[in-house]
Write a protein that holds these residues in place. Structure first.
Motif, PDB file in Angstrom:
ATOM      1  N   ASP A  77      86.326  -9.898  48.573  1.00 52.06           N
ATOM      2  CA  ASP A  77      86.181 -11.643  48.790  1.00 52.06           C
ATOM      3  C   ASP A  77      85.404 -12.400  47.799  1.00 52.06           C
ATOM      4  O   ASP A  77      85.770 -13.357  47.489  1.00 52.06           O
ATOM      5  N   ARG A  78      84.421 -11.414  47.082  1.00 56.53           N
ATOM      6  CA  ARG A  78      83.410 -12.276  46.129  1.00 56.53           C
ATOM      7  C   ARG A  78      83.220 -11.833  45.007  1.00 56.53           C
ATOM      8  O   ARG A  78      82.350 -12.204  44.229  1.00 56.53           O
ATOM      9  N   TRP A  79      84.028 -10.570  44.529  1.00 56.34           N
ATOM     10  CA  TRP A  79      83.916 -10.397  43.280  1.00 56.34           C
ATOM     11  C   TRP A  79      85.030 -10.772  42.543  1.00 56.34           C
ATOM     12  O   TRP A  79      86.114 -10.519  42.858  1.00 56.34           O
ATOM     13  N   PRO A  80      84.894 -11.877  41.625  1.00 56.71           N
ATOM     14  CA  PRO A  80      86.202 -12.475  41.327  1.00 56.71           C
ATOM     15  C   PRO A  80      86.784 -11.695  39.955  1.00 56.71           C
ATOM     16  O   PRO A  80      86.353 -11.287  39.207  1.00 56.71           O
ATOM     17  N   VAL A  81      88.341 -11.606  40.213  1.00 58.30           N
ATOM     18  CA  VAL A  81      89.187 -10.978  39.525  1.00 58.30           C
ATOM     19  C   VAL A  81      90.203 -11.913  38.883  1.00 58.30           C
ATOM     20  O   VAL A  81      90.868 -12.702  39.710  1.00 58.30           O
ATOM     21  N   ARG A  82      90.220 -12.212  37.593  1.00 56.64           N
ATOM     22  CA  ARG A  82      91.087 -13.516  37.039  1.00 56.64           C
ATOM     23  C   ARG A  82      92.503 -13.318  37.625  1.00 56.64           C
ATOM     24  O   ARG A  82      93.095 -14.438  37.865  1.00 56.64           O
ATOM     25  N   SER A  83      93.083 -12.196  37.508  1.00 53.80           N
ATOM     26  CA  SER A  83      94.473 -12.151  37.777  1.00 53.80           C
ATOM     27  C   SER A  83      94.827 -12.497  39.220  1.00 53.80           C
ATOM     28  O   SER A  83      95.858 -13.075  39.523  1.00 53.80           O
ATOM     29  N   ALA A  84      94.019 -11.823  39.975  1.00 54.01           N
ATOM     30  CA  ALA A  84      94.157 -12.248  41.535  1.00 54.01           C
ATOM     31  C   ALA A  84      93.756 -13.655  41.794  1.00 54.01           C
ATOM     32  O   ALA A  84      94.534 -14.286  42.564  1.00 54.01           O
ATOM     33  N   LEU A  85      92.797 -14.315  41.324  1.00 51.95           N
ATOM     34  CA  LEU A  85      92.584 -15.868  41.323  1.00 51.95           C
ATOM     35  C   LEU A  85      93.776 -16.568  41.042  1.00 51.95           C
ATOM     36  O   LEU A  85      94.162 -17.549  41.726  1.00 51.95           O
ATOM     37  N   ALA A  86      94.340 -16.300  39.885  1.00 46.25           N
ATOM     38  CA  ALA A  86      95.389 -17.010  39.356  1.00 46.25           C
ATOM     39  C   ALA A  86      96.806 -16.753  40.208  1.00 46.25           C
ATOM     40  O   ALA A  86      97.416 -17.698  40.249  1.00 46.25           O
ATOM     41  N   GLU A  87      96.976 -15.479  40.765  1.00 48.74           N
ATOM     42  CA  GLU A  87      98.132 -15.289  41.539  1.00 48.74           C
ATOM     43  C   GLU A  87      97.834 -16.000  42.901  1.00 48.74           C
ATOM     44  O   GLU A  87      98.882 -16.494  43.265  1.00 48.74           O
ATOM     45  N   ALA A  88      96.723 -16.301  43.265  1.00 47.35           N
ATOM     46  CA  ALA A  88      96.440 -17.302  44.579  1.00 47.35           C
ATOM     47  C   ALA A  88      96.593 -18.743  44.166  1.00 47.35           C
ATOM     48  O   ALA A  88      96.274 -19.573  45.026  1.00 47.35           O
ATOM     49  N   GLY A  89      96.854 -19.033  42.865  1.00 49.35           N
ATOM     50  CA  GLY A  89      96.929 -20.442  42.675  1.00 49.35           C
ATOM     51  C   GLY A  89      95.874 -21.078  42.316  1.00 49.35           C
ATOM     52  O   GLY A  89      95.910 -22.559  42.096  1.00 49.35           O
ATOM     53  N   LEU A  90      94.862 -20.549  41.998  1.00 50.06           N
ATOM     54  CA  LEU A  90      93.586 -21.270  41.626  1.00 50.06           C
ATOM     55  C   LEU A  90      93.415 -21.632  40.121  1.00 50.06           C
ATOM     56  O   LEU A  90      93.944 -20.693  39.352  1.00 50.06           O
ATOM     57  N   ASP A  91      92.810 -22.430  39.917  1.00 51.08           N
ATOM     58  CA  ASP A  91      92.537 -22.908  38.305  1.00 51.08           C
ATOM     59  C   ASP A  91      91.357 -22.139  37.768  1.00 51.08           C
ATOM     60  O   ASP A  91      90.243 -22.342  37.968  1.00 51.08           O
TER      61      ASP A  91
END
Length: 318
Positions: free
Chosen positions: A269-283
């Protein structure tokens, strides 16, 4: 500065200090990925470096990383309950494989002493605290510490709530026994607190264990408790349980599995991964600029989904 987590990295005998600004409740998942990821993260914090240790020893958490000797020394008052801390250390034994993971029982004092600097700045003043009236432990409050007193007819146990524990009652000296006697003892105890003190007035001996920073208590013991001998038990609460089985027979054994699952969840939940954030639709670029919760440095680490998955597997022992 005492309200922030203190991070120190030693390379070639030189110590660099960082103060990322969190309050210690993230130390478990921040360190969980192991040395490669954590050192990459700290390398992004050059702008948060400091040239001195904090003057206030009551900081909530700290970690010292020594890649040369492969040592991690840490403490955290906000790490969670006893069982969660045990789970975190269990996980680190795998994610920091080949390293020594040590608990800093004296808190900031141990970190400073490791570097060879003067650790006296991290000790509490050598004063006997003024304690409020003790009526017994309020069962509606968490049990922060446990004091047991041996006598002719067995042990008496007394619970200390967080507000009393903050007053450092272990520093009250022999007068602590009379202070506790004015309150009601516990009839039983079914939880593991964060610290415990066992006293035997007949032999003037004491046993102490704690997962909270002691701030030099052991070093100052002979002055605060003149004529008393102290045996330090590390985090072995079971030593106290064994001496008072009639009162403490319901104290549970530590189960690490729930804590491992919680740590794995916090990692995802708290270690950000760029690919996962992008897939979730986040900027992701906007999150990087805004740097909410120190996300910029974590994103700059470049943690991949595969690295995160391997860390979760190691945490769970898979």
């Amino acid at each position: 500065m005492g309200s922030r987590v203190n991070h120190a990295v030693i390379r070639d005998g030189s110590c660099t200090l960082f103060f990322p600004g969190d309050a210690g409740d993230g130390l478990d998942y921040l360190l969980a990925p192991g040395p490669d990821v954590v050192l990459r993260w700290l390398a992004q914090l050059d702008g948060q470096a400091a040239d001195r240790w904090p003057a206030d020893p009551r900081c909530p958490a700290g970690v010292l990383i020594d890649p040369d000797r492969r040592v991690v020394l840490l403490f955290a008052t906000a790490l969670g309950y006893y069982a969660h801390r045990a789970a975190v250390l269990d996980a680190y034994a795998r994610t920091w494989s080949g390293w020594q993971t040590r608990w800093a029982y004296d808190g900031l004092t141990d970190l400073i002493e490791y570097t060879g600097a003067d650790h006296g700045v991290a000790q509490l003043p050598l004063d006997v605290p003024r304690l409020p009236r003790y009526d017994g432990h309020d069962p509606e409050l968490p049990l922060a510490a446990l004091v047991t007193v041996a006598g002719e007819h067995g042990c008496r146990a007394y619970g200390l709530s967080p507000d009393l524990a903050a007053e450092q009652p272990f520093r009250a000296g022999p007068g602590l026994v009379d202070w506790l006697a004015d309150g009601e003892p516990l009839e039983w105890c079914d939880e593991i607190p964060s610290a415990g003190l066992h006293l035997d007035p007949a032999t003037r001996t004491a046993g102490l264990w704690s997962i909270l920073p002691l701030h030099g208590l052991r070093e100052q013991w002979s002055v605060l408790w003149p004529g008393w001998t102290l045996d330090f038990w590390g985090d072995a609460y079971t030593r106290q349980v064994a001496l008072c089985p009639d009162v403490l027979d319901e104290v549970p054994q530590v189960q690490v599995e729930p804590g491992l699952r919680e740590l794995a969840r916090r990692l995802v939940d708290r270690w950000p991964v760029r690919s996962a954030l992008a897939e979730a639709g986040l900027d992701v670029d906007r999150l990087h600029v805004q740097d909410v919760g120190g996300m910029r440095a974590m994103l700059d680490v470049g943690l991949t989904a595969d690295e995160l998955a391997r860390t979760v597997d190691a945490v769970m022992g898979r």
